[in-house]
Design a protein around this motif. Sequence first.
Motif, PDB file in Angstrom:
ATOM      1  N   UNK A  57       0.878  -1.166   0.000  1.00 27.03           N
ATOM      2  CA  UNK A  57       0.000   0.000   0.000  1.00 27.03           C
ATOM      3  C   UNK A  57       0.918   1.218   0.000  1.00 27.03           C
TER       4      UNK A  57
ATOM      5  N   UNK B  20      -7.784 -11.382   2.323  1.00 22.70           N
ATOM      6  CA  UNK B  20      -8.549 -10.544   1.385  1.00 22.70           C
ATOM      7  C   UNK B  20      -8.076 -10.743  -0.049  1.00 22.70           C
TER       8      UNK B  20
ATOM      9  N   UNK C 261      -9.561 -13.963  -1.291  1.00 21.49           N
ATOM     10  CA  UNK C 261     -10.996 -13.870  -1.598  1.00 21.49           C
ATOM     11  C   UNK C 261     -11.262 -12.974  -2.792  1.00 21.49           C
TER      12      UNK C 261
ATOM     13  N   UNK D 270     -10.714  -9.779  -2.881  1.00 22.75           N
ATOM     14  CA  UNK D 270     -11.144  -8.443  -2.452  1.00 22.75           C
ATOM     15  C   UNK D 270     -10.052  -7.417  -2.679  1.00 22.75           C
ATOM     16  N   UNK D 271      -8.817  -7.866  -2.674  1.00 20.59           N
ATOM     17  CA  UNK D 271      -7.674  -6.992  -2.952  1.00 20.59           C
ATOM     18  C   UNK D 271      -6.849  -7.652  -4.051  1.00 20.59           C
TER      19      UNK D 271
ATOM     20  N   UNK E 288     -14.402 -13.962  -9.628  1.00 21.05           N
ATOM     21  CA  UNK E 288     -15.807 -14.390  -9.507  1.00 21.05           C
ATOM     22  C   UNK E 288     -15.900 -15.909  -9.360  1.00 21.05           C
TER      23      UNK E 288
ATOM     24  N   UNK F 172     -14.971 -16.715  -5.826  1.00 22.05           N
ATOM     25  CA  UNK F 172     -16.027 -16.380  -4.856  1.00 22.05           C
ATOM     26  C   UNK F 172     -17.146 -17.405  -4.842  1.00 22.05           C
ATOM     27  N   UNK F 173     -17.346 -18.081  -5.954  1.00 24.69           N
ATOM     28  CA  UNK F 173     -18.399 -19.096  -6.016  1.00 24.69           C
ATOM     29  C   UNK F 173     -18.058 -20.306  -5.136  1.00 24.69           C
TER      30      UNK F 173
ATOM     31  N   UNK G 150     -16.630 -16.806   3.275  1.00 26.15           N
ATOM     32  CA  UNK G 150     -15.731 -15.836   3.901  1.00 26.15           C
ATOM     33  C   UNK G 150     -16.412 -15.204   5.095  1.00 26.15           C
ATOM     34  N   UNK G 151     -15.717 -15.175   6.201  1.00 29.97           N
ATOM     35  CA  UNK G 151     -16.212 -14.468   7.377  1.00 29.97           C
ATOM     36  C   UNK G 151     -15.215 -13.365   7.673  1.00 29.97           C
ATOM     37  N   UNK G 152     -15.624 -12.129   7.486  1.00 32.43           N
ATOM     38  CA  UNK G 152     -14.667 -11.031   7.666  1.00 32.43           C
ATOM     39  C   UNK G 152     -14.442 -10.761   9.149  1.00 32.43           C
TER      40      UNK G 152
ATOM     41  N   UNK H 105     -14.625  -8.074  11.061  1.00 39.39           N
ATOM     42  CA  UNK H 105     -15.683  -7.429  11.806  1.00 39.39           C
ATOM     43  C   UNK H 105     -16.944  -8.246  11.581  1.00 39.39           C
TER      44      UNK H 105
ATOM     45  N   UNK I 171     -20.228  -8.962  10.240  1.00 41.87           N
ATOM     46  CA  UNK I 171     -20.766  -8.203   9.128  1.00 41.87           C
ATOM     47  C   UNK I 171     -22.047  -8.765   8.555  1.00 41.87           C
TER      48      UNK I 171
ATOM     49  N   UNK J 103     -21.940 -18.051   5.851  1.00 43.69           N
ATOM     50  CA  UNK J 103     -20.788 -18.148   4.944  1.00 43.69           C
ATOM     51  C   UNK J 103     -20.655 -19.523   4.297  1.00 43.69           C
TER      52      UNK J 103
END
Lengths: 378, 317
Positions: free
Chosen positions: B16, B50, B53, B55-56, B75, B78-79, B83-85, B87, B89, B151
């Motif tokens: 980052x 992440x 998954x 996400x990043x 995609x 993800x199928x 995923x349990x983040x 926080x 959610x 999830x």
Amino acid sequence: MNWRRTVAIGRKEFIQVRRDPRSLLIAVLLPLIQILLLGYGARLDADHIPVYVYDQEASQNSQALLKHFQASRYFDVIKVVDNYPALVRAIDADRCKLGVIIPWDFSRRLDDAHRTQVQALVDGTDDNSAQLAVGYAQAVVGAYSDDIQLQWFALKGISQQATQPLSVDYRTWFNEELESKNFIIPGTIALVMALMGALLSSLTIAREWERGTMEQLIATPATATEIMMGKLLPYFVIGLFDAALCTAFAVGWFAVPFRGSLGTLFFTTGLFLVVILGIGYMISVATKSQLGASQYALLVTLLPTSMLSGFAFPIDQMPAPIRAITYVVYSRYYVSALKGIFLAGSGVRDLAPEIAAMAVYAGVIVFFATRAFRKSLR
Amino acid sequence: MVEPPSILVEELVKRFGSFTAVDRVSFRIAGGEIFGLLGPNGSGKSTIIRMLCGLLTPTAGRASVVGFNVAKEPEEVRRHIGYMSQKFSLYDDLRVIENLEFFAGLYGVKGTLFKERIGWALEMAGLKGSEALLTGELAGGWKQRLALGCAVLHRPRVVFLDEPTAGVDPLSRRRFWELIHQMSADGVTVLVTTHYMDEAEYCNRLALIDAGRIVAGGSPSEIKRTAIRGDLLLVECAPLGRGLELIKRQPGVLDAAVFGAALHVVVTAAERARIELAAALASAGVEASRIEPIAPSLEDAFVALTGGHPGGSERAQ
């Protein structure tokens, strides 16, 4: 696009709106408040204008003129005073909008010269009301004048037919009573759509970010388009419901004529909603905060819709540069369509230019909205 | 034939700006394995999950989940994952059943399976009969089991759990781990991050992460065995601070650190050091109530490898 996923998102969004008092308020109560407020408040015609009279003569003739003012629905004669300063003070203190002064030689001049005058003092702070007051006062005095003339001719034995050599017989179409409510209330629906649609749709994406539920949503197989469609679907339905509600109020409560078809109304409303919801959604994606998003959304939807759409301020009367700007204000086409549907009974074919303009807008907005949201955390 | 790995991570990097959150991380996880990423907050565990998954996007390196490249086919990935983040959610303003129906719809669970899987998740979370409760009203343990249920409604082959038991009471944590072991027994691959040492013990294999790098890997017992070169002594003495200073200067002492109310001392030979330390402490007037050899814990291993505690200041038992 997978409909199952889209419907799942739509259902969830709908439940959340139903359970959130704030959203519910925006979806149902706000449209009602808006239409009632604008229906009652934003009338441009004046009636029951408060009047003070300073009758210097206090004769039978002056009383007769006074009666004409009292009989008119446009005026309320509040008080008859006996000195000039009292009249001036009443205008200064906003106790009346119009002061009528009947001179001490009113009857004498009428008898001698068949001509006499009354003076009217008008509060010009609101030029629209002032013009209307002067116009109505002239009409009242004119009617009284005709009465006197008729009596005079009758005395001389002249037939009544001869008294009116020429008169214009005019007829107003679409808004026969020339009531400003008929002009304003249909446009109000555009305002309701803009406020409700922009506010609710601008919250959808931002809410997921703020509550920390977005990460979970992105990790599911739902695509960006499905998320957008699912999230906006409930607001589209709510928007059509609100349009029906407002129309019912406009017709049932305010007695605005509805001469077009409901089909045309819902079709144009649907197009307008696509534009409004798309804009709100893109703002929500861009800002990620509910407060910021709702403020931006109001700025780009409600403001142009209330000022530049011709909803209350006729576009023809705007200065040329402003008039040019209104062509890019998407709401002007919807407002124009609404007025056509309500008052002129316009159908889809009559509204082709407006519908075409809105369709172009909707296409462009959808194109950008589907690309606005990326399923990524950064 | 060798079974292809369920998760394959090769030289994965995430930056980052100028900050390197994940630094050339590699590991492979077989199907049905419970793999733990153990490390302090901010060590890069969540960033790894992440990326896996989708996400990043990774800055460099490659990773695949059940054969799909996470950067190129997010995609598809993800199928096949749950995923349990980190926080909690789920939607607080939705009822328990509404959350389940929502995720079942998103994951395309349909037909008879729809009812069946939701029923299973309710059973698993211990929420049968509480379907109509608002999710926001649930206590931590139930919320977290419901989140797990949501999830895995679609029977994913891989489950990612990011700090799943943070802020949950010990009894609920235990129940949660029983569920994870059940899933693993059914062939589901589980990748879990934690900074709780006791939880790390439940994993088949671990990677210890510090500042974005993997510092050690293997089964919990392997890590404990190899991380510490020497024997471990537990020393209880008063005053503790003076005892630590003294012990650190003794010959034969490789390392010493405070663990709770006692000291953990790494020495070359336990028996000799026991006698020498007792004598040294006594002569300096430090009262030693207990000096005895102990088996190293994961925490000892972590301290030995990184010089810090994985849980930071909030130490796990």
